[in-house]
Design a protein around this motif. Structure first.
Motif, PDB file in Angstrom:
ATOM      1  N   ILE A 183     -17.456  20.086 -17.429  1.00  0.00           N
ATOM      2  CA  ILE A 183     -18.235  20.752 -16.383  1.00  0.00           C
ATOM      3  C   ILE A 183     -17.906  22.245 -16.338  1.00  0.00           C
ATOM      4  N   SER A 184     -16.631  22.586 -16.491  1.00  0.00           N
ATOM      5  CA  SER A 184     -16.236  24.004 -16.484  1.00  0.00           C
ATOM      6  C   SER A 184     -16.891  24.769 -17.626  1.00  0.00           C
TER       7      SER A 184
ATOM      8  N   LEU B  61     -20.710  25.076 -16.927  1.00  0.00           N
ATOM      9  CA  LEU B  61     -20.993  26.052 -15.876  1.00  0.00           C
ATOM     10  C   LEU B  61     -20.799  27.482 -16.377  1.00  0.00           C
ATOM     11  N   ARG B  62     -19.720  27.712 -17.131  1.00  0.00           N
ATOM     12  CA  ARG B  62     -19.479  29.068 -17.660  1.00  0.00           C
ATOM     13  C   ARG B  62     -20.545  29.455 -18.670  1.00  0.00           C
TER      14      ARG B  62
ATOM     15  N   ASP C  27      -7.298  29.681  -6.121  1.00  0.00           N
ATOM     16  CA  ASP C  27      -8.579  29.940  -5.446  1.00  0.00           C
ATOM     17  C   ASP C  27      -8.700  29.254  -4.085  1.00  0.00           C
TER      18      ASP C  27
ATOM     19  N   GLN D 196     -17.998  29.190 -12.274  1.00  0.00           N
ATOM     20  CA  GLN D 196     -16.837  28.349 -12.566  1.00  0.00           C
ATOM     21  C   GLN D 196     -16.459  27.514 -11.357  1.00  0.00           C
ATOM     22  N   ILE D 197     -15.776  26.423 -11.611  1.00  0.00           N
ATOM     23  CA  ILE D 197     -15.240  25.575 -10.557  1.00  0.00           C
ATOM     24  C   ILE D 197     -13.996  26.277 -10.022  1.00  0.00           C
TER      25      ILE D 197
ATOM     26  N   ASP E 289     -10.424  26.885  -8.992  1.00  0.00           N
ATOM     27  CA  ASP E 289      -9.159  26.236  -9.365  1.00  0.00           C
ATOM     28  C   ASP E 289      -9.294  25.266 -10.529  1.00  0.00           C
ATOM     29  N   SER E 290     -10.321  25.393 -11.326  1.00  0.00           N
ATOM     30  CA  SER E 290     -10.512  24.494 -12.458  1.00  0.00           C
ATOM     31  C   SER E 290      -9.293  24.481 -13.375  1.00  0.00           C
TER      32      SER E 290
ATOM     33  N   ASP F  76     -13.499  17.675 -15.902  1.00  0.00           N
ATOM     34  CA  ASP F  76     -13.147  19.036 -15.493  1.00  0.00           C
ATOM     35  C   ASP F  76     -13.429  20.027 -16.616  1.00  0.00           C
TER      36      ASP F  76
END
Length: 168
Positions: free
Chosen positions: A30-31, A34-35, A123, A41-42, A44-45, A27
Motif C-alpha cells: 500500500i505504501s 500510494l507513493r 507522525d 504516504q501512510i 508512520d508507515s 504495509d
C-alpha cells in the motif's frame, strides 16, 4: 485423526506469524502504491513496517523452533549414528534455548525502556512499547516451545514430528 493440544498451539502461533506477514506485506504494498500513483504516504508507515517486521521475526522464531524447521547445517549430523544424532539435537536445542532465553530477557528491557521513556512514532505520536510487547510475547512463546522441545528430545524423542527427528 485427533490433533494434540501442542499441534493446536503451534498452529495458533503459526497463524499469528502469518497475520504479521500479511500486515507487513500490506504495509509495503500500500505504501509503494500510494507513493507511486498518488504521491501520498501512510503516516508512520516506516515505523509500523519495522515494528511489525520485528514482531513477525519473534513469532516466526517461536513457530519454527518447536518443529525444528529452522535453517540447519547437517554435515556432521547426517553422518552420525542415531545415538549421536540425538546427542547433537539435544545439544543444539539447549544452545538455542539459552540464546533465545537471553534474547527474551534483553527484549523485555527494550519493552520496559520504550514504555518508561515514552518513545512515540514520528507522525502519529503513538506509543511504540505495545509493538515491542507483542514481539516479546512471541519471544516468550519461543522459549516455552523450545523448552518443551528440549524435554521431548531428552525424554520422548519419538514424539518429535519434524523430518529431522532424533529417532529414525
Amino acid at each position: 485423526m485427533k490433533r494434540s493440544v501442542m499441534d493446536r498451539i503451534i498452529d495458533t502461533i503459526e497463524a499469528i506469524a502469518a497475520v504479521f506477514v500479511g500486515l507487513v506485506a500490506a504495509d509495503i504494498f500500500i505504501s509503494v502504491m500510494l507513493r507511486r500513483f498518488f504521491s501520498a504516504q501512510i503516516p508512520d508507515s516506516y515505523d509500523f513496517g519495522r515494528m511489525l517486521l520485528g514482531i513477525l521475526i519473534f513469532w516466526g522464531i517461536a513457530a519454527t523452533s518447536y518443529r525444528g524447521t529452522h535453517i540447519t547445517v547437517d554435515l556432521v549430523w547426517a553422518q552420525a549414528n542415531p545415538r549421536w544424532k540425538r546427542i547433537i539435537d539435544v545439544f543444539a536445542t539447549l544452545v538455542l534455548l539459552f540464546v533465545v532465553t537471553v534474547q527474551t530477557y534483553t527484549l523485555f528491557d527494550k519493552v520496559h525502556a520504550t514504555y518508561v521513556d515514552h518513545v512515540l512514532t514520528f507522525d502519529l505520536r503513538l506509543p511504540t512499547w505495545p509493538f515491542f510487547a507483542v514481539a516479546w510475547i512471541g519471544d516468550v512463546s519461543a522459549v516455552v516451545l523450545i523448552a518443551i522441545r528440549t524435554f521431548q528430545l531428552v525424554f520422548h524423542p519419538e514424539d518429535i514430528h519434524d523430518t529431522r527427528s532424533a529417532v529414525e
